[in-house]
Design an enzyme around this catalytic site. Structure first.
Site, short mmCIF file in Angstrom:
data_model
loop_
_atom_site.label_atom_id
_atom_site.label_comp_id
_atom_site.label_asym_id
_atom_site.label_seq_id
_atom_site.Cartn_x
_atom_site.Cartn_y
_atom_site.Cartn_z
N CYS A 186 0.83 -1.21 0.00
CA CYS A 186 0.00 0.00 0.00
C CYS A 186 0.87 1.26 0.00
O CYS A 186 1.58 1.53 0.97
CB CYS A 186 -0.90 -0.05 1.24
N CYS A 234 0.13 3.71 2.78
CA CYS A 234 0.62 3.15 4.05
C CYS A 234 2.11 3.45 4.22
O CYS A 234 2.55 3.81 5.31
CB CYS A 234 0.41 1.64 4.09
#
Length: 119
Positions: free
Chosen positions: A30, A33
């Protein structure tokens, strides 16, 4: 490093054994993230009185599912064993600092009393 990798086995103990816990549900694949990770790490260094947990959703799918995580990153705040905040999306450092201040200042008993009074 002031963040802690947490899995399903110790999650319950972490949230019940600490006054204030921030949980970052994330994944290695991600992009947001990975962008939020350093912001979260810096906040953990500035607030040693808060437990900063990181849960890899790929390694802890059952935990992510039980927490209702549908997108990553998702930030959850648990105070005195009660989830008081949960939101998906990466945060800027200033927004995370603001959330930390609000969570520290939150009087859970007063908030519950107010919620009960409104019902």
């Amino acid at each position: 490093m002031a963040t802690h990798a947490v899995g399903s086995a110790e999650f319950e103990q972490v949230i019940t054994g600490n006054e204030l816990v921030f949980v970052d549900f994330w994944a290695t694949w991600c992009g947001p993230c990975r962008a939020f990770g350093p912001v979260y790490e810096q906040a953990s260094e500035k607030h040693p009185d808060v437990y900063f947990a990181k849960v890899d959703i790929d390694q802890n799918q059952d935990l992510a599912s039980a927490a209702g995580v549908q997108a990553v990153p998702t930030l959850m705040i648990v105070k005195q064993g009660t989830v008081v905040f949960q939101q998906a999306g990466a945060l800027r450092a200033s927004d995370l600092d603001d959330l930390i201040a609000q969570a520290k200042a939150l009087d859970l008993k007063a908030a519950q009393a107010e919620a009960d009074a409104q019902q």
